[in-house]
Design a protein around this motif. Structure first.
Motif, PDB file in Angstrom:
ATOM      1  N   VAL A 193       0.840  -1.198   0.000  1.00  0.00           N
ATOM      2  CA  VAL A 193       0.000   0.000   0.000  1.00  0.00           C
ATOM      3  C   VAL A 193       0.876   1.250   0.000  1.00  0.00           C
ATOM      4  N   TRP A 194       1.885   1.264   0.864  1.00  0.00           N
ATOM      5  CA  TRP A 194       2.746   2.447   0.955  1.00  0.00           C
ATOM      6  C   TRP A 194       3.612   2.609  -0.305  1.00  0.00           C
ATOM      7  N   ARG A 195       4.060   1.509  -0.875  1.00  0.00           N
ATOM      8  CA  ARG A 195       4.824   1.614  -2.120  1.00  0.00           C
ATOM      9  C   ARG A 195       3.942   2.148  -3.257  1.00  0.00           C
ATOM     10  N   TYR A 196       2.690   1.762  -3.243  1.00  0.00           N
ATOM     11  CA  TYR A 196       1.754   2.258  -4.259  1.00  0.00           C
ATOM     12  C   TYR A 196       1.461   3.739  -4.031  1.00  0.00           C
ATOM     13  N   VAL A 197       1.302   4.136  -2.769  1.00  0.00           N
ATOM     14  CA  VAL A 197       1.108   5.551  -2.439  1.00  0.00           C
ATOM     15  C   VAL A 197       2.279   6.368  -2.969  1.00  0.00           C
ATOM     16  N   ALA A 198       3.504   5.831  -2.787  1.00  0.00           N
ATOM     17  CA  ALA A 198       4.696   6.534  -3.269  1.00  0.00           C
ATOM     18  C   ALA A 198       4.705   6.603  -4.795  1.00  0.00           C
ATOM     19  N   ARG A 199       4.400   5.489  -5.448  1.00  0.00           N
ATOM     20  CA  ARG A 199       4.450   5.457  -6.912  1.00  0.00           C
ATOM     21  C   ARG A 199       3.414   6.377  -7.544  1.00  0.00           C
ATOM     22  N   GLU A 200       2.213   6.393  -6.965  1.00  0.00           N
ATOM     23  CA  GLU A 200       1.112   7.158  -7.545  1.00  0.00           C
ATOM     24  C   GLU A 200       1.062   8.595  -7.034  1.00  0.00           C
ATOM     25  N   GLY A 201       1.885   8.910  -6.044  1.00  0.00           N
ATOM     26  CA  GLY A 201       1.876  10.258  -5.487  1.00  0.00           C
ATOM     27  C   GLY A 201       0.579  10.611  -4.794  1.00  0.00           C
ATOM     28  N   LEU A 202       0.014   9.657  -4.053  1.00  0.00           N
ATOM     29  CA  LEU A 202      -1.288   9.869  -3.427  1.00  0.00           C
ATOM     30  C   LEU A 202      -1.173  10.697  -2.150  1.00  0.00           C
ATOM     31  N   ALA A 203      -2.153  11.539  -1.931  1.00  0.00           N
ATOM     32  CA  ALA A 203      -2.241  12.298  -0.686  1.00  0.00           C
ATOM     33  C   ALA A 203      -2.886  11.426   0.387  1.00  0.00           C
ATOM     34  N   LEU A 204      -2.468  11.621   1.645  1.00  0.00           N
ATOM     35  CA  LEU A 204      -3.038  10.903   2.780  1.00  0.00           C
ATOM     36  C   LEU A 204      -3.237  11.878   3.936  1.00  0.00           C
ATOM     37  N   PRO A 205      -4.080  11.546   4.899  1.00  0.00           N
ATOM     38  CA  PRO A 205      -4.221  12.404   6.076  1.00  0.00           C
ATOM     39  C   PRO A 205      -2.873  12.589   6.780  1.00  0.00           C
ATOM     40  N   SER A 206      -2.684  13.756   7.372  1.00  0.00           N
ATOM     41  CA  SER A 206      -1.411  14.088   8.024  1.00  0.00           C
ATOM     42  C   SER A 206      -1.082  13.160   9.190  1.00  0.00           C
ATOM     43  N   LEU A 207      -2.080  12.473   9.745  1.00  0.00           N
ATOM     44  CA  LEU A 207      -1.853  11.581  10.883  1.00  0.00           C
ATOM     45  C   LEU A 207      -0.879  10.454  10.561  1.00  0.00           C
ATOM     46  N   TYR A 208      -0.754  10.090   9.292  1.00  0.00           N
ATOM     47  CA  TYR A 208       0.107   8.976   8.908  1.00  0.00           C
ATOM     48  C   TYR A 208       1.588   9.340   8.961  1.00  0.00           C
ATOM     49  N   PHE A 209       1.882  10.619   9.200  1.00  0.00           N
ATOM     50  CA  PHE A 209       3.268  11.073   9.224  1.00  0.00           C
ATOM     51  C   PHE A 209       3.599  11.666  10.598  1.00  0.00           C
ATOM     52  N   SER A 210       4.874  11.675  10.912  1.00  0.00           N
ATOM     53  CA  SER A 210       5.313  12.099  12.233  1.00  0.00           C
ATOM     54  C   SER A 210       4.855  13.522  12.561  1.00  0.00           C
ATOM     55  N   HIS A 211       4.332  13.693  13.764  1.00  0.00           N
ATOM     56  CA  HIS A 211       3.908  14.997  14.250  1.00  0.00           C
ATOM     57  C   HIS A 211       3.922  14.963  15.773  1.00  0.00           C
ATOM     58  N   ARG A 212       3.943  16.124  16.382  1.00  0.00           N
ATOM     59  CA  ARG A 212       3.928  16.219  17.840  1.00  0.00           C
ATOM     60  C   ARG A 212       2.485  16.146  18.317  1.00  0.00           C
ATOM     61  N   ARG A 213       2.234  15.307  19.313  1.00  0.00           N
ATOM     62  CA  ARG A 213       0.870  15.112  19.801  1.00  0.00           C
ATOM     63  C   ARG A 213       0.901  14.743  21.282  1.00  0.00           C
ATOM     64  N   GLU A 214      -0.125  15.150  21.993  1.00  0.00           N
ATOM     65  CA  GLU A 214      -0.275  14.735  23.388  1.00  0.00           C
ATOM     66  C   GLU A 214      -0.754  13.287  23.420  1.00  0.00           C
ATOM     67  N   VAL A 215      -0.029  12.445  24.160  1.00  0.00           N
ATOM     68  CA  VAL A 215      -0.326  11.017  24.214  1.00  0.00           C
ATOM     69  C   VAL A 215      -0.196  10.516  25.646  1.00  0.00           C
ATOM     70  N   PHE A 216      -0.701   9.306  25.857  1.00  0.00           N
ATOM     71  CA  PHE A 216      -0.491   8.643  27.145  1.00  0.00           C
ATOM     72  C   PHE A 216      -0.382   7.145  26.894  1.00  0.00           C
ATOM     73  N   ARG A 217       0.206   6.431  27.832  1.00  0.00           N
ATOM     74  CA  ARG A 217       0.465   5.009  27.690  1.00  0.00           C
ATOM     75  C   ARG A 217      -0.664   4.203  28.316  1.00  0.00           C
ATOM     76  N   ARG A 218      -1.224   3.253  27.541  1.00  0.00           N
ATOM     77  CA  ARG A 218      -2.267   2.366  28.073  1.00  0.00           C
ATOM     78  C   ARG A 218      -2.096   0.974  27.485  1.00  0.00           C
TER      79      ARG A 218
END
Length: 301
Positions: A193-218
Motif C-alpha cells: 500500500v505504501w509503495r503504491y502511495v509513493a508510486r502514484e503520489g497519493l495524498a493521505l491524512p497528516s496523521l500517517y506522518f510524524s507529528h507532535r501530539r499529546e499522548v499517554f500510555r495504556r
C-alpha cells in the motif's frame, strides 16, 4: 518484445479487474471510504478502473462520532474533488434512536457499535456489494476471507459458507437480502500500500506522518489524548513525536513513536518493523483472541 509486470503492476491489475467485475455482475455496489490509507488507495484504483467516466457507485463512511478531525477533513476533500456521493451511517444517530447501546467506562469504544448502522445503511439503500479495504495480512480472521465474501440476510459472515475462487473466478450470485463484501486489496500488504502511495503520489491524512501530539500510555500502546478517552489512575499525558499506522475510532486507535515525516521515511520504517499494523495500533483487537472474527460474524467490516 515481452513485457513483465512489476509486483505493484500485478496487484493493481488484479484490483482493477475485481472492481470492474463487481460493477458488471452486481446492481448496487458501494465503496466504504473512511479517509484511511487503504480506502484512499481503493478509491484511487476505482477512479482508474472507470476513467474517464465518473465513479459508478457512491461512497459510504460509518462515522462513530469519535473519528480524528484530520481524517474527516481529508474524506470530505476527496469526495468534493471527485464529485462523488457520500452516504454517512452515523453511530451517534443509532445511539440517540436507541438502536445501539453505547459502551460505558474508561475503556469504552464505539468501534464495535459500527455494525448496526453499517447493516442498516446497506439494507436501506439496498446495496448488494460493499467494497472494503481489508487486507489478508492485517489480522488472522481477515486471512479467512475470500475476495467476494458472502453475507447472509442478517449481514452475518460464516467462514464455512465462503465460495472457492479458483483461477480468479468470482461468484456474485446471492439471494434477495444477502449481499457481498468485496475486498480488492486482499493480496496487498501494508508495505505494498505504501509503495503504491509513493508510486502514484497519493495524498493521505497528516496523521500517517510524524507529528507532535499529546499522548499517554495504556496497555503497552500510545493513545492520543482525547476528551473521549478519560485517563485511568496512574496514566499521565506527555508530548511525543508519533504517527498512526492505521486510523479509526480515537478510543481504540493507537499511534507509534516515529520520526518518519515523508512517504519514503515511512517505507524505510516499515521495512525494519517486526510488529504488525493492527498489533501496533488497534486496542480493540486485544479484547480477546477472536475479537475480530467475532465482530465479523456479526456483520462488521
Amino acid at each position: 518484445m515481452s513485457y513483465e509486470l512489476s509486483h505493484l503492476d500485478a496487484l493493481e491489475a488484479e484490483s482493477l479487474f475485481i472492481l470492474r467485475e463487481v460493477v458488471a455482475e452486481l446492481e448496487r455496489p458501494v465503496l466504504l471510504f473512511s479517509g484511511g490509507k487503504d480506502s484512499a488507495v481503493m478509491l484511487h484504483l476505482a477512479t482508474k478502473a472507470f476513467a474517464p467516466a465518473p465513479l459508478p457507485f457512491p461512497l459510504m463512511h460509518v462515522d462513530t462520532g469519535h473519528n480524528f478531525p484530520e481524517v474527516l477533513a481529508f474524506r470530505d476533500a476527496r469526495v468534493e474533488a471527485l464529485g462523488a456521493r457520500l452516504v454517512v451511517a452515523s453511530v451517534q444517530e443509532a445511539i440517540d434512536a436507541g438502536r445501539v447501546v453505547e459502551e460505558t467506562g474508561p475503556r469504552a469504544s464505539r468501534n464495535r457499535a459500527q455494525t448496526v448502522p453499517l447493516l442498516e445503511a446497506i439494507e436501506h439503500h439496498r446495496f448488494d456489494a460493499v467494497f472494503g479495504g481489508a487486507r489478508r495480512d492485517e489480522e488472522k480472521a481477515r486471512a479467512k476471507e475470500r475476495v467476494f465474501s458472502l453475507r447472509d440476510e442478517f449481514g452475518q459472515w460464516e467462514p464455512k459458507h465462503q465460495r472457492p475462487e479458483l483461477w480468479s473466478l468470482y461468484n456474485g450470485r446471492h439471494r434477495p437480502g444477502e449481499h457481498l463484501r468485496i475486498f480488492p486489496l486482499s493480496n496487498w500488504t501494508e508495505l505494498d500500500v505504501w509503495r503504491y502511495v509513493a508510486r502514484e503520489g497519493l495524498a493521505l491524512p497528516s496523521l500517517y506522518f510524524s507529528h507532535r501530539r499529546e499522548v499517554f500510555r495504556r496497555d503497552g500502546l500510545w493513545m492520543a489524548a482525547s476528551p473521549h478517552l478519560p485517563l485511568l489512575p496512574g496514566e499521565t499525558v506527555s508530548t511525543a513525536s508519533v504517527r498512526f499506522r492505521t486510523v479509526g475510532d480515537m478510543t481504540c486507535t493507537a499511534c507509534v513513536e516515529s520520526t518518519a515525516a515523508s512517504v519514503e521515511e515511512v517505507l524505510a520504517e516499515l521495512v525494519a518493523s517486526r510488529v504488525t499494523e493492527r498489533g501496533a495500533s488497534r486496542a480493540d483487537d486485544r479484547f480477546s483472541e477472536t475479537a475480530m472474527e467475532d465482530r465479523k460474524r456479526e456483520g462488521y467490516f
